[in-house]
Design an enzyme around this catalytic site. Structure first.
Site, PDB file in Angstrom:
ATOM      1  N   SER A 100     -51.600-110.552  46.481  1.00 22.91           N
ATOM      2  CA  SER A 100     -52.641-109.802  45.792  1.00 22.91           C
ATOM      3  C   SER A 100     -53.624-109.209  46.806  1.00 22.91           C
ATOM      4  O   SER A 100     -53.239-108.433  47.678  1.00 22.91           O
ATOM      5  CB  SER A 100     -53.324-110.710  44.771  1.00 22.91           C
ATOM      6  OG  SER A 100     -54.081-109.976  43.845  1.00 22.91           O
ATOM      7  N   ASP A 113     -46.362-108.112  35.766  1.00 18.82           N
ATOM      8  CA  ASP A 113     -47.650-108.401  36.403  1.00 18.82           C
ATOM      9  C   ASP A 113     -48.728-107.595  35.694  1.00 18.82           C
ATOM     10  O   ASP A 113     -48.732-106.365  35.753  1.00 18.82           O
ATOM     11  CB  ASP A 113     -47.573-108.030  37.882  1.00 18.82           C
ATOM     12  CG  ASP A 113     -48.777-108.506  38.684  1.00 18.82           C
ATOM     13  OD1 ASP A 113     -49.897-108.496  38.140  1.00 18.82           O
ATOM     14  OD2 ASP A 113     -48.591-108.857  39.869  1.00 18.82           O
ATOM     15  N   HIS A 145     -48.442-112.344  37.529  1.00 16.04           N
ATOM     16  CA  HIS A 145     -49.104-112.173  38.826  1.00 16.04           C
ATOM     17  C   HIS A 145     -49.127-113.470  39.619  1.00 16.04           C
ATOM     18  O   HIS A 145     -49.043-113.451  40.845  1.00 16.04           O
ATOM     19  CB  HIS A 145     -50.527-111.668  38.598  1.00 16.04           C
ATOM     20  CG  HIS A 145     -51.221-111.237  39.850  1.00 16.04           C
ATOM     21  ND1 HIS A 145     -50.721-110.267  40.694  1.00 16.04           N
ATOM     22  CD2 HIS A 145     -52.400-111.639  40.417  1.00 16.04           C
ATOM     23  CE1 HIS A 145     -51.543-110.080  41.704  1.00 16.04           C
ATOM     24  NE2 HIS A 145     -52.561-110.911  41.576  1.00 16.04           N
TER      25      HIS A 145
END
Length: 276
Positions: free
Chosen positions: A98, A227, A256
């Site tokens: 991320s 996601d 995610h």
């Protein structure tokens, strides 16, 4: 071992350093608003495979100093460079999830790959999350304004609520892990509000196209196609068009937080990439 390194601007960065000191180093960079603790399972797994595993708390997150200024992607990358230099690491596998994917990508953009062997981008924010005329597949600014407002108004509740889309707990058949929810909340609440607010801009508005173009090491791009935090289209599917010979792995239906929800599969795939 748990230690601190002091960066060039005087900020103390907390890091963990596990496994054999003569093992090939893997550096794990965490997502927002978490800490190095998000990687504990991976650190133990890979340390048991003979690797030296290192994870740090980004400035203003976790146990690192909470600073008022310089909570931006360039500084995150420079902090990582200071950590690498302090530990005198080379032949590194960089793994970023991320926001951490942005951090390791910007590190390469600013500091090159002389110390880097391989790169893994997991549910990562590059090349650009924000929707612009040149990036029509991105998310509108209203989405990030909402994250800012939720974090500022009631950070504690917002972090708990965020776990629902983060881990795909709003999908049919999903079973909520209260332990994962509480751990996400704990890590988030360790950080400083000002730095976390600044980091929203850093992960959403930083443009990594030029950084990705400088990547010249074997690269894994791994993403879940469900996601809800970093949609795959403007992220992984765009990144592989920029990074030469990047390997793409898509987890069908994955969320995610796949490093936890698909932990065993992820660990095995990352190990295969490192050994490949």
């Amino acid at each position: 071992m748990s230690n601190f390194v002091t960066t060039q601007d005087g900020t103390r960065i907390f890091y963990k350093d596990w496994g054999p000191r003569d093992g090939q180093p893997i550096i794990f960079s965490h997502g927002w608003p978490l800490s190095a603790d998000a990687w504990d399972a991976q650190m133990v797994y890979f340390a048991n495979q003979g690797f030296r595993t290192i994870a740090h708390d980004r400035r203003s997150h976790g146990r690192s100093d909470q600073v008022w200024d310089n909570n931006n992607m360039d500084q995150y990358a420079d902090d990582l460079a200071d950590l690498i230099a302090a530990l005198d690491l080379s032949d590194i596998i960089l793994v970023g999830h991320s926001t951490g994917g942005g951090e390791v990508t910007r590190y390469i953009g600013r500091h090159g790959t002389s110390r880097v062997a391989k790169l893994a981008l997991i549910g990562a924010v590059p090349p650009l999350m924000l929707k612009t005329e040149a990036n029509p597949g991105g998310l509108p600014i209203d989405v990030f304004d909402g994250i800012r407002k939720g974090t500022f108004d009631n950070r504690s509740q917002f972090f708990r609520d965020l776990t629902i889309p983060f881990y795909g707990y709003n999908r049919d058949g999903a079973v909520i892990s209260e332990g994962i929810v509480q751990e996400f909340w704990r890590q988030g609440m360790m950080g400083g509000l000002k730095g976390q607010l600044d980091s929203i801009r850093a992960f959403s508005e930083s443009d990594f196209h030029a950084d990705l173009a400088k990547v010249d090491v074997p690269t894994l791009v791994l993403h879940g196609d469900d996601d809800q935090i970093v949609p795959i289209g403007a992220a992984a599917l765009s990144t592989i068009k920029i990074v030469t010979d990047a390997v793409l792995i898509v987890y069908e239906g994955a969320d995610h937080g796949l490093t936890q929800t698909h932990q065993d599969r992820f660990n095995a795939d990352l190990l295969d990439f490192i050994n490949g």
